[in-house]
Write an enzyme that holds these catalytic residues in place. Sequence first.
Site: not given
Length: 147
Positions: A56, A74, A105, A108, A111, A114, A122, A128, A130
């Site tokens: 983080c 992505c 996190c 703390c 953000h 997502h 696979d 995922r 992201c």
Amino acid sequence: MSHHNTSDKPYAVKRTDEEWRAALTPAEYKVLRQAGTEPAFRGEYTDTKTQGVYSCRACGSELFRSDTKFESHCGWPSFYSPLAGDTVEYIEDRAFGMKRVEVRCANCGSHLGHVFEGEGYDTPTDQRYCINSISLRLQPDEGPSQS
């Protein structure tokens, strides 16, 4: 106005809003503390292949290992699993008329991004994570095997 939901969880790292603003760049603050998103395909770690641990950027807590990072195309770094189950927390996010799961996190409350499921990648978890590059800091593994 902050879009960052408050949590009742007591975080190990606690700072006032002023302390976070002083510790982070404006761009880091916008993503980490206000749940912003960095532009796609511009992040520092989107295409990184370096082996190591992603921590983080706000508090230094270890979150992901490079061996769970994969190419999702992505626009943001993608991981199929966090380092350990308790390193991140999940918050239901209904912003922008969608139901998503925000990843923060657990140390703390910052953000990170997502997590999405069932997209057909696979990977061992079919998840995922992201994650915004600006939410992370990569500590490369020691040794000559870096690429």
